[in-house]
Every structure is written in C-alpha cells, then in structure tokens.
Design a protein around this motif. Structure first.
Motif, short mmCIF file in Angstrom:
data_model
loop_
_atom_site.label_atom_id
_atom_site.label_comp_id
_atom_site.label_asym_id
_atom_site.label_seq_id
_atom_site.Cartn_x
_atom_site.Cartn_y
_atom_site.Cartn_z
N GLU A 129 -6.55 5.31 1.59
CA GLU A 129 -5.98 4.18 2.33
C GLU A 129 -4.75 3.63 1.63
OE1 GLU A 129 -6.82 2.99 5.27
OE2 GLU A 129 -8.28 4.63 5.45
N LYS A 130 -4.78 3.58 0.32
CA LYS A 130 -3.63 3.05 -0.43
C LYS A 130 -2.42 3.96 -0.26
CE LYS A 130 -2.59 0.87 -4.85
NZ LYS A 130 -2.51 -0.49 -4.25
N ASP A 165 -0.14 5.44 -6.74
CA ASP A 165 -1.46 4.90 -7.10
C ASP A 165 -2.56 5.55 -6.26
OD1 ASP A 165 -0.18 3.30 -8.91
OD2 ASP A 165 -0.33 1.46 -7.74
N GLY A 166 -2.31 5.69 -4.97
CA GLY A 166 -3.29 6.35 -4.12
C GLY A 166 -3.53 7.79 -4.52
N LYS A 174 -1.00 3.38 3.17
CA LYS A 174 -0.20 2.15 3.23
C LYS A 174 1.17 2.35 2.58
CE LYS A 174 -4.06 -1.11 3.41
NZ LYS A 174 -4.75 -2.24 2.72
N LYS A 199 2.52 2.21 -4.35
CA LYS A 199 1.30 2.39 -3.57
C LYS A 199 0.94 3.86 -3.40
CE LYS A 199 1.82 -1.86 -0.88
NZ LYS A 199 1.94 -2.43 0.49
#
Length: 522
Positions: free
Chosen positions: A126-127, A413-414, A130, A410
């Motif tokens: 999800e990250k 990180d994901g 986004k 983001k």
C-alpha cells in the motif's frame, strides 16, 4: 482527500515556495550495495540503464535470494533423505504417537509470526502504491501547468488573428475607401498598419518558441502506462500475499485439530510459498538497488535522458530541474520580453493611427476599429503576465520534487517493507517445513469409536505387536474392545497358532511366573 494543491502534493509548501529534494538514508543504503557484474567485477553504481555491466550488477543482486533459495532446497533434500533413512532403519514397528504440545505451540507461533510478516508486506504494498500515486499526481499537475501555458498561447494567437488583424484590415479598407488627402500622412498610416501586422506576427513567433517545448503528450502517455502497470502489480501482490495468509490459516487449523491430511496439504503449499517468497525477494532486491541508485542522483539521470531524446532543450531541463533559483536565467525570458515589447509597439502604432486619422475621419469610424484592438491589447498584456508566471520554474520544479519524494520516500520505503517481508517469510516458512516434518510422525494414529477415530496409547500391553514387514493386515479397534478383523499369515500351512494366541499365552505365563497377576486377572 483534502482539497488544494498542497494537500495533494506533500512535497509542496504553501505560498508557492520552492521545495528541495534530499536523498533519504534508505536510498543511500541501497546505493551502497555492492554492484558486481556477472564477470565478478565491481561496476559503476550510477543509474544507467544503457550500461550493460550496470544491468548485470542489478541482475546479480536479484540472483542472491534465488541462490539462497537453491541452498535451502538443497538442505531440505539432504534433511528429507536423512529422515527417510532413519525411519527405514528403525527396528520399531512404527513410531509412537506422543503428546507434543511444545511442537504444536512452536508451529503455531512461527505461523502467527509469518502472518504478521505477511501483513507488513501488505503495508509495504500500500505504501508503494501511494508513492506511485503521488508520482502520478505530480506528473499530472506539471502536465496541467504546461497545458495551461499552451492554452494561453492559443488564446493569444486567436486574439491576434481574430481581433488585431481584423482591426488592421478594417483600417486599411477605410483608408482605401476614403484616401487621406495628405500623401505623407497616408504613407505614415500605411506604415503604422504594417508595423501592427508585423508586431502581431512577432508575438506569435515568440509565443511559439514557448509552445514548442510544451508538449505533454509523452508525459501523459508515461503516466497512463504507470497507472496500468501499477494496477496489475498491486493486484498481483495482494493476491499472492492473501494466498500465503490463507495457507497459514489452514496450517493453524491443522495444528489445532492435529489433522495429518491437512498438514500434508499445507506443507506442500508452504514449499510453494517458500519458492515464491524467495523469488519475489530477489525481484524486490534488484529493483530496490536500482531505485536507490536513481534516488541518490535523479537530476543527472533526467538530464541525460532529455539530452538523448532531444525532446526538450537542455536549457529548459537545466532551468526547471537542476537550477531553479531566483538568479537563474529563464530560457523563455527573452521571448516573453520581446512579446511584451511587440504589444507595446502595437499600442504605440494604434495611437499614432488614431491621432493621424482624426482630422480626416469621423470619430465613430475610427473607434469601431480602434476600441476592439485596445481591448484585445489589454487582454494580450494579461495573457503575457499569466504566461510569465506559468513558465516560472517554481511550480514545475515543486511537482518534480513531489514526484521524487513519492518515488524515493514512500515508494522506496514500500519496496523495503516488501523485501523484508518476502525474505523473513522465506526463513520462517523454512522452519515451518522442518517442524511440520517432525509433527508428521506423531499425528495420525487414530482409533475408530462409533464412527469416529480417537487416540490410543501404544504402550497398552494388550495391543498386539505387528511387524511392519509382515503381510498381516492392520488391526482395527471398535468400541474399546480388541478384535482382529482379518489376518493373513505368510506360513498358514505350517499350522502355527494365531498371533493373538501366542501373544496372550506368552505374556500370561510371564506374568504368572513373576507373580504380578493371577489367572483371574486375564
């Protein structure tokens, strides 16, 4: 979602302030990963998809988890061979069923940990989604800014063609219909009219210089491709992780019910999930290393790509991407200033025409052509001011920084979450397979009582000892009473007594001899 541009783009600040991008520690960490080519030589870590050695280094990084997977499978094969050999060499008739709560709790705890790790993978998915969405929003915002500039240039062309040119033609027709008696004034009027036409053309020429570097079709195509591929990736990741969670749930049910059949099915799927986890970990590692290289120095990559494509002038890329400062030179500044000067010259020529023609024509005849031109000149001045603000580097540069933050903050990180999730899941599933093989031996011994199987105690002295190598059929126990349903002996012709008779005869005599039992006990 909150309204407003600053809400949609976290990289932007209020008031149109310029923001800057700073590489994250995670990008530096992935960038520091050793870049080794297939020739086992260190290669350049600069992001360059045209460099063959660099592509090989990313493939080498992606192959490391795959090599670890092969090592795990090799260890499993040796482990299984040793277990099979150990079971075959045992002299006991069959492994005894033990009460193994510690083993059950161990499998359950590892399975629950696996579920938690898989949940972190869903969070990373999800990250990353986004982050991609932020990239698309930033790209769409930059494309809208460019399209707005194109619309302003189009409005300027319409204004010049439909108003100024029409007004100039009207004056020319008026002067030809009623020639000015003074030849000198007539020549001056013709000169001013020609000057207005020429300045109008100059405005369009300067505006077209801006328009030629403002094509958004390629940007929108890239954004549409990103949307499509990200949708497929997001859905595939959800399906894979959900399937792995389902297998973990079934494994927990198998542990609670001590179902050997369900344990067998779950173990088979766990091996499949183990392979999938390590393969995805390899993909995530290779992509993360490449993303880290890109995020450490994205400006260089963008500049090089723009230079190779020749789609955008280098001065434009330098202004909007790498050198957006208040003191930097706007590549469109000269064109905008020249267009503004041309508007001033048209206004000056129109003033001269009105002043020269006033003694020879009625005022309404002059106003019917001069007033629309003056109104459109004011509109041109406003369009130029809007265009100047649109081509300023701050809005587009902030969109660029917002896209970098979406991808490198983001998105990266994901990727890190999904990489850790896949790798840790691979390790945990390896332990699950080992412990499942231990539980395999102790689960599945059942007694059938009133249509249902129940556990028995194999230490019961009244159970017959049947050799696994014999041709005897298994013994079934119903309603707590010992009964042999069918027994086939190898040496039936020898007239030997049934095994049950020998068992009770031998054990009965031994118990009588030792005094531990009386005949009435049997």
């Amino acid at each position: 979602m909150n309204s407003g541009r600053g809400a949609e783009h976290p990289g932007l600040t209020l008031g149109g302030e310029k923001t800057e991008y700073i590489p994250s520690w995670l990008a530096a960490l992935f960038h520091s990963f050793p870049h080794i080519s297939l020739k086992f030589r260190l290669s350049n870590s600069t992001f360059n998809l045209d460099d063959e050695e660099y592509i090989q280094s990313l493939g080498f990084a992606a192959a490391l988890p795959v090599l670890l997977l092969l090592l795990v499978l090799f260890i499993f094969s040796i482990y299984c061979c040793c277990r099979c050999s150990s079971c075959c060499n045992k002299n006991a008739a069959s492994p005894r069923r033990k009460n193994t709560p510690c083993l059950k709790w161990t499998i359950a705890i590892i399975t629950l940990l696996t579920c938690g790790v898989l949940a972190s993978g869903l969070f990373g998915n999800e990250k990353f989604n986004k982050g991609v969405l932020q990239v698309r929003l930033a790209g769409s915002s930059a494309a809208e800014t460019i399209d707005s500039a194109n619309d302003v240039v189009g409005d300027m062309g319409t204004t010049i063609n439909n108003s100024i040119v029409v007004g100039v033609n009207g004056f020319d027709a008026l002067f030809k219909k009623s020639p000015v008696p003074n030849a000198t004034i007539g020549l001056m009027l013709d000169k001013d009219l020609q000057a207005m036409v020429q300045q109008g053309r100059n405005i369009m020429k300067y505006a077209s210089e801006i328009h030629k570097d403002a094509d958004t079709s390629q940007i929108r195509k890239i954004l549409e491709d990103i949307k499509q591929y990200e949708g497929y990736r997001w859905l595939a990741t959800i399906v894979v992780l959900s399937f792995e969670l389902l297998i973990c749930l079934l494994l927990l049910i198998a542990v609670m019910t001590e179902s050997k059949a369900l344990l067998m099915v779950c173990t088979a799927f766990v091996v499949f999930n183990l392979i999938i986890s390590w393969l995805t970990a390899g993909v995530y590692l290779g992509v993360s290393v490449g993303a880290g290289d890109l995020c450490v120095d994205p400006d260089q990559f963008v500049s090089e790509e723009a230079k190779k494509s020749g789609f955008v002038d280098q001065a434009v890329v330098h202004y909007y991407i790498t050198n957006c400062t208040s003191l930097s030179d706007n590549p469109f500044r000269d064109d905008l200033q020249s267009a503004s000067a041309s508007v001033s010259k048209i206004n000056s020529s129109l003033t001269d025409i009105v002043w020269l023609a006033s003694p020879f024509f009625e005022q309404y005849q002059i106003d019917q052509y001069s007033n629309p031109i003056r109104q459109d000149l004011k509109k041109l001045v406003g369009d130029l001011e809007n265009l100047q603000s649109m081509v300023d580097c701050t809005p587009i540069h902030n969109d660029y920084v917002s896209a970098l933050k979406g991808m490198c903050y983001k998105g990266l990180d994901g990727l890190a979450f999904m990489l850790l999730s896949a790798a840790v899941t691979g390790f945990l599933l390896a332990f699950v397979i080992v412990f499942n093989s231990r539980a395999w031996r102790h689960w599945g011994k059942r007694l059938k009582r009133k249509g249902r199987y129940s556990s028995i105690d194999e230490d019961d002295p009244f159970l017959p000892n049947i050799d696994q190598d014999s041709d005897q059929t298994p013994v079934k126990y119903y309603s707590g009473q010992l009964r042999r349903e069918r027994l086939v002996l190898q040496n039936r012709d020898q007239g030997s007594p049934p095994p049950a008779y020998e068992y009770y005869a031998d054990h009965g005599r031994s118990r009588y001899a030792t005094g531990t039992a009386s005949p009435t006990d049997v």
